[in-house]
Scaffold this motif. Sequence first.
Motif, PDB file in Angstrom:
ATOM      1  N   ASP A  48     -40.505 -12.397   5.534  1.00 47.67           N
ATOM      2  CA  ASP A  48     -39.500 -13.404   5.174  1.00 47.67           C
ATOM      3  C   ASP A  48     -40.204 -14.628   4.567  1.00 47.67           C
ATOM      4  O   ASP A  48     -41.315 -14.535   4.033  1.00 47.67           O
ATOM      5  N   ASP A  49     -39.569 -15.767   4.637  1.00 47.48           N
ATOM      6  CA  ASP A  49     -40.029 -17.013   4.013  1.00 47.48           C
ATOM      7  C   ASP A  49     -41.444 -17.395   4.488  1.00 47.48           C
ATOM      8  O   ASP A  49     -41.910 -16.922   5.516  1.00 47.48           O
ATOM      9  N   LYS A 125     -35.327  -9.611   0.103  1.00 46.59           N
ATOM     10  CA  LYS A 125     -34.299 -10.491   0.678  1.00 46.59           C
ATOM     11  C   LYS A 125     -34.224 -11.719  -0.206  1.00 46.59           C
ATOM     12  O   LYS A 125     -35.255 -12.336  -0.525  1.00 46.59           O
ATOM     13  N   ASP A 127     -32.509 -15.375  -0.721  1.00 47.44           N
ATOM     14  CA  ASP A 127     -31.846 -16.464   0.002  1.00 47.44           C
ATOM     15  C   ASP A 127     -31.109 -17.397  -0.969  1.00 47.44           C
ATOM     16  O   ASP A 127     -31.090 -17.161  -2.186  1.00 47.44           O
ATOM     17  N   TRP A 162     -25.163 -16.313   3.064  1.00 49.28           N
ATOM     18  CA  TRP A 162     -24.509 -16.774   4.302  1.00 49.28           C
ATOM     19  C   TRP A 162     -22.980 -16.695   4.221  1.00 49.28           C
ATOM     20  O   TRP A 162     -22.274 -17.451   4.913  1.00 49.28           O
ATOM     21  N   ARG A 180     -25.830 -10.780   3.571  1.00 55.41           N
ATOM     22  CA  ARG A 180     -25.654 -11.651   4.724  1.00 55.41           C
ATOM     23  C   ARG A 180     -24.337 -12.392   4.567  1.00 55.41           C
ATOM     24  O   ARG A 180     -24.103 -13.059   3.564  1.00 55.41           O
ATOM     25  N   ASP A 184     -27.253 -18.511  10.217  1.00 54.27           N
ATOM     26  CA  ASP A 184     -28.385 -17.909  10.928  1.00 54.27           C
ATOM     27  C   ASP A 184     -28.080 -17.638  12.401  1.00 54.27           C
ATOM     28  O   ASP A 184     -27.514 -18.480  13.088  1.00 54.27           O
TER      29      ASP A 184
END
Length: 376
Positions: A48-49, A125, A127, A162, A180, A184
């Motif tokens: 991830d990030d 992924k 974002d 999100w 997603r 979170d």
Amino acid sequence: MLSSRPPMGFNTWNTFGENISDAMIRETADAMVEKGLLDVGYRYLVIDDCWSKRQRDPESGKIVPEPVKFPNGMKAVSDYVHGRGLLFGMYSCAGVRTCADYPGSFDHEFLDAETFAEYGADFLKYDFCNRPAAADGPLLYKRISAALRASGREILLSACNWGCDEVEKWIRSVGAHMYRSTGDINDSFASFRDIFMSQRDKFAYSAPGCFNDIDMLTVGMYANGNVGAGGCTDVEYKTQFAIWCMFACPLMLGCDIRKLDGFCLDLVKNKYLIRINQDEEARTPMCVRSEHSGLANVFVRVLSDNEYAVMFLNLTDHDRRCWFTLEDMGITASSGLCLKATDVFTGEDAGTHAEFWQMNLPAHDCAVYLCRAVKA
Ligand code: GAL
């Protein structure tokens, strides 16, 4: 098809946050294989990030791995992951910076997709932080989808906006493989309860090719790590995992796999729950009973091979009696049929149930059965 079934794997964010490295990725890959997780379907290992330097390379314009965390570069890590039989996932962001303030892919989509293809990535992924105010959200996902398709590799697109812009209505068209739909998760019962409740009526958008992702699991975290919060009890982890399986959500583990054992390791390897999660038809469960503001429910999911999954789910803070009638799922009394059940948590025969099926469930608990309709 890249995501004919809900993708399964591991993602670094929940436990590790920015504390990621070449060594922990290799150890995680080893643990995924040695603990039998790959054997039951957990294939993607996703970074991830926080994996890159704070700035792009001034000459090439490329994102560059942070050399202290990844001294051998990213291709070496990817090769190791592939060498263990796993698939390799990367992370970027539709904005100019990622959520943790590393370079994002805005206006660099095609270059970055090529870079990820050079690393041998199988998953991205993507974002949604720090996008220019005038940028159109859906267009940014169209761009990265086109860029991945032009990269020369098959790369699964895991969109992460999100739930903004009514994502479920357009994200499949754009070409994403999972999306997603929520903010979170953190490692608490209230967090996963609220996330699930926000999507409870939106799962019909989820189907082979593109699945509703209600975030990485916290099962097995026990309050440790980046999104640790207060942690959950074993009963709550059982309920979390069962919800993700029942609703065909991607199963991305978020705990430290190297330390995963005992109850939670057995839970995430439960063959009945994984069979339900991965059912090829990916049908949305029917809600056949809903009480206490939708927190006490019975869901029935039609599976392939004439099976049903039945879930009694008590998300309230009190013991509840949960029940439904077989009429509610379409099995009339005159049919002469009953449900012959196997308890997915014990693997044991759970008897036959005709007309009316009820049980008492403690707070936050669930019961799940694999069933067949047979003559009584
Ligand atoms: C959030 C995202 C998390 C994680 C984090 C990294 O926007 O929802 O899952 O990726 O960014 O900074």
